[in-house]
Design a protein around this motif. Structure first.
Motif, PDB file in Angstrom:
ATOM      1  N   LEU A 133       0.656  -1.405  -0.085  1.00 21.97           N
ATOM      2  CA  LEU A 133       0.360   0.273   0.279  1.00 21.97           C
ATOM      3  C   LEU A 133       0.457   1.089  -0.152  1.00 21.97           C
ATOM      4  O   LEU A 133       0.183   2.712   0.238  1.00 21.97           O
ATOM      5  N   CYS A 142      -3.332  -1.625   7.317  1.00 19.12           N
ATOM      6  CA  CYS A 142      -5.187  -1.630   6.134  1.00 19.12           C
ATOM      7  C   CYS A 142      -5.660  -0.950   5.754  1.00 19.12           C
ATOM      8  O   CYS A 142      -5.526   0.512   6.286  1.00 19.12           O
ATOM      9  N   VAL A 143      -6.859  -0.677   4.635  1.00 15.89           N
ATOM     10  CA  VAL A 143      -7.188   0.244   4.469  1.00 15.89           C
ATOM     11  C   VAL A 143      -8.400  -0.265   3.947  1.00 15.89           C
ATOM     12  O   VAL A 143      -8.848  -1.128   3.576  1.00 15.89           O
ATOM     13  N   GLU A 146     -10.826   3.030   1.445  1.00 14.16           N
ATOM     14  CA  GLU A 146      -9.702   4.613   0.813  1.00 14.16           C
ATOM     15  C   GLU A 146      -8.967   5.138   2.430  1.00 14.16           C
ATOM     16  O   GLU A 146      -8.328   6.058   2.310  1.00 14.16           O
ATOM     17  N   LYS A 147      -9.539   4.566   3.823  1.00 12.19           N
ATOM     18  CA  LYS A 147      -8.987   5.498   4.693  1.00 12.19           C
ATOM     19  C   LYS A 147      -8.665   4.176   5.053  1.00 12.19           C
ATOM     20  O   LYS A 147      -8.433   3.452   5.160  1.00 12.19           O
ATOM     21  N   ILE A 148      -7.063   5.096   5.956  1.00 15.25           N
ATOM     22  CA  ILE A 148      -5.475   4.381   6.037  1.00 15.25           C
ATOM     23  C   ILE A 148      -5.768   4.119   7.858  1.00 15.25           C
ATOM     24  O   ILE A 148      -6.324   4.852   8.146  1.00 15.25           O
ATOM     25  N   TYR A 149      -5.389   3.097   7.851  1.00 15.63           N
ATOM     26  CA  TYR A 149      -5.291   2.675   9.368  1.00 15.63           C
ATOM     27  C   TYR A 149      -4.125   2.407   9.664  1.00 15.63           C
ATOM     28  O   TYR A 149      -3.718   0.750   9.037  1.00 15.63           O
TER      29      TYR A 149
END
Length: 170
Positions: A133, A142-143, A146-149
């Motif tokens: 990513l 993790c995504v 579209e939000k990145i964690y």
């Protein structure tokens, strides 16, 4: 764009093609716009239904095989319905070394996904692994839609999933 419910996506045999026609008109039915057309169609249905791809080919004057060929060549396209929440778990080198496998296993167990199944029956979640990513300094990453964690742990991802489930009232 309004996305059909999971039930609508799964039973799309009686498709109303008016939305597809509008997309085709906007792109002037040009073969050179096929990828952009497929992207919009997928955004609408959350995947590329077979009957819609056949319809596209017919309306654009290209063989359905050409449409299928493009749809299967690019990994961004899905021929299977995806969930409302698409969880992408990075398994690149940095993420793998920093524990993406336990995160993936926690997600799969929580969502009861086994035997090559990657979307929940209710159409709420889909799980994918990706090679990278591009956020190696935040590994494991993790995504979700579209939000990145960043710096995920099994407990952290389960909390996130449980929050989504609570929001949905499931």
């Amino acid at each position: 764009m309004t996305t059909p419910s999971a039930q609508e996506s799964l039973s799309i045999s009686n498709t109303n093609y008016s939305k597809v026609d509008k997309i085709l008109e906007r792109y002037e039915y040009k073969k050179s716009n096929l990828i952009a057309i497929l992207q919009e169609v997928q955004a609408h249905y959350n995947f590329l239904p077979e009957n819609v791809m056949t319809y596209l080919g017919t309306k654009m004057g290209v063989s359905p095989a050409t449409v299928f060929g493009v749809a299967t060549f690019y990994s961004q396209f899905s021929l299977e319905p995806k969930g409302k929440y698409v969880i992408k778990i990075c398994d690149g080198t940095a993420c793998h070394v920093r524990g993406s496998s336990p995160v993936y296993n926690a997600v799969m167990n929580r969502l009861k996904l086994v035997d090559g199944k990657f979307t929940t029956d209710d159409g709420l979640f889909s799980v994918e692994t990706v090679s990278c990513l591009g956020a190696c300094g935040l590994a494991p990453v993790c995504v979700i839609n579209e939000k990145i964690y960043p710096k995920m742990t099994p407990d952290a991802i389960l909390t996130i999933i449980n929050n989504f489930v609570a929001e949905e009232g499931v």
